[in-house]
Design a protein around this motif. Sequence first.
Motif, mmCIF file in Angstrom:
data_model
loop_
_atom_site.group_PDB
_atom_site.id
_atom_site.type_symbol
_atom_site.label_atom_id
_atom_site.label_comp_id
_atom_site.label_asym_id
_atom_site.label_seq_id
_atom_site.Cartn_x
_atom_site.Cartn_y
_atom_site.Cartn_z
ATOM 1 N N GLY A 8 -13.406 -7.519 2.924
ATOM 2 C CA GLY A 8 -12.123 -7.075 3.433
ATOM 3 C C GLY A 8 -12.013 -6.881 4.927
ATOM 4 O O GLY A 8 -10.948 -6.530 5.421
ATOM 5 N N GLY A 9 -13.073 -7.080 5.668
ATOM 6 C CA GLY A 9 -12.965 -6.928 7.115
ATOM 7 C C GLY A 9 -12.181 -8.066 7.735
ATOM 8 O O GLY A 9 -11.754 -8.995 7.057
ATOM 9 N N GLY A 10 -11.990 -7.978 9.052
ATOM 10 C CA GLY A 10 -11.290 -9.049 9.738
ATOM 11 C C GLY A 10 -10.666 -8.592 11.035
ATOM 12 O O GLY A 10 -10.975 -7.508 11.545
ATOM 13 N N LEU A 11 -9.791 -9.435 11.550
ATOM 14 C CA LEU A 11 -9.083 -9.171 12.802
ATOM 15 C C LEU A 11 -7.652 -8.753 12.491
ATOM 16 O O LEU A 11 -6.975 -9.410 11.691
ATOM 17 N N VAL A 12 -7.216 -7.676 13.127
ATOM 18 C CA VAL A 12 -5.863 -7.176 12.901
ATOM 19 C C VAL A 12 -5.306 -6.644 14.210
ATOM 20 O O VAL A 12 -6.069 -6.183 15.073
ATOM 21 N N GLN A 13 -4.008 -6.717 14.361
ATOM 22 C CA GLN A 13 -3.369 -6.194 15.568
ATOM 23 C C GLN A 13 -3.247 -4.676 15.493
ATOM 24 O O GLN A 13 -3.207 -4.098 14.399
ATOM 25 N N PRO A 14 -3.180 -4.023 16.641
ATOM 26 C CA PRO A 14 -2.961 -2.565 16.633
ATOM 27 C C PRO A 14 -1.712 -2.211 15.832
ATOM 28 O O PRO A 14 -0.689 -2.886 15.922
ATOM 29 N N GLY A 15 -1.851 -1.155 15.032
ATOM 30 C CA GLY A 15 -0.769 -0.743 14.146
ATOM 31 C C GLY A 15 -0.813 -1.386 12.782
ATOM 32 O O GLY A 15 -0.069 -0.982 11.881
ATOM 33 N N GLY A 16 -1.681 -2.361 12.619
ATOM 34 C CA GLY A 16 -1.790 -3.065 11.353
ATOM 35 C C GLY A 16 -2.651 -2.332 10.340
ATOM 36 O O GLY A 16 -3.123 -1.216 10.584
ATOM 37 N N SER A 17 -2.849 -2.986 9.191
ATOM 38 C CA SER A 17 -3.607 -2.399 8.090
ATOM 39 C C SER A 17 -4.663 -3.368 7.575
ATOM 40 O O SER A 17 -4.494 -4.586 7.663
ATOM 41 N N LEU A 18 -5.724 -2.787 7.049
ATOM 42 C CA LEU A 18 -6.769 -3.542 6.354
ATOM 43 C C LEU A 18 -7.268 -2.685 5.204
ATOM 44 O O LEU A 18 -7.209 -1.444 5.264
ATOM 45 N N ARG A 19 -7.784 -3.363 4.199
ATOM 46 C CA ARG A 19 -8.397 -2.661 3.071
ATOM 47 C C ARG A 19 -9.806 -3.186 2.876
ATOM 48 O O ARG A 19 -10.014 -4.388 2.694
ATOM 49 N N LEU A 20 -10.764 -2.266 2.922
ATOM 50 C CA LEU A 20 -12.161 -2.606 2.667
ATOM 51 C C LEU A 20 -12.526 -2.222 1.241
ATOM 52 O O LEU A 20 -12.068 -1.187 0.737
ATOM 53 N N SER A 21 -13.340 -3.049 0.626
ATOM 54 C CA SER A 21 -13.813 -2.755 -0.727
ATOM 55 C C SER A 21 -15.325 -2.922 -0.781
ATOM 56 O O SER A 21 -15.902 -3.714 -0.029
ATOM 57 N N CYS A 22 -15.941 -2.166 -1.687
ATOM 58 C CA CYS A 22 -17.395 -2.234 -1.853
ATOM 59 C C CYS A 22 -17.715 -2.063 -3.333
ATOM 60 O O CYS A 22 -17.194 -1.146 -3.983
ATOM 61 N N ALA A 23 -18.566 -2.933 -3.834
ATOM 62 C CA ALA A 23 -18.979 -2.854 -5.234
ATOM 63 C C ALA A 23 -20.483 -2.663 -5.307
ATOM 64 O O ALA A 23 -21.241 -3.415 -4.669
#
Length: 121
Positions: A8-23
């Motif tokens: 779920g990582g990556g590049l995002v602009q300020p103010g944006g959202s990301l979701r990380l997951s771990c199993a």
Amino acid sequence: QVQLVESGGGLVQPGGSLRLSCAASGSIFSINAMGWYRQAPGKQRELVARITIGGNTNYADSVKGRFTISRDNAKNTVSLQMNSLKPGDTAVYYCHAALIRLGSLGESNYWGQGTQVTVSS
């Protein structure tokens, strides 16, 4: 053997959202706590958020109100919803689990391989 696999990582602009997951997978009896840590270049690894098997959470002051941690005990997964991201959130994010392996008496710490989060315009 135990593995933690992040996504779920990556590049995002300020103010944006990301979701990380771990199993977590492998010879696991129980997972007492799961969490996310991060390490920026030249800085020490720091706790971002942590959640216990009972659902108690704690967050770094810098992410309170912006990040939300959740877990699925049945699936041995943990997620981190990151909103209102800032350039200062840029780091490698690591999944962590404090767990008891099958056949073991004590708790051990396991880490994922890390996933890069970059917040930049």
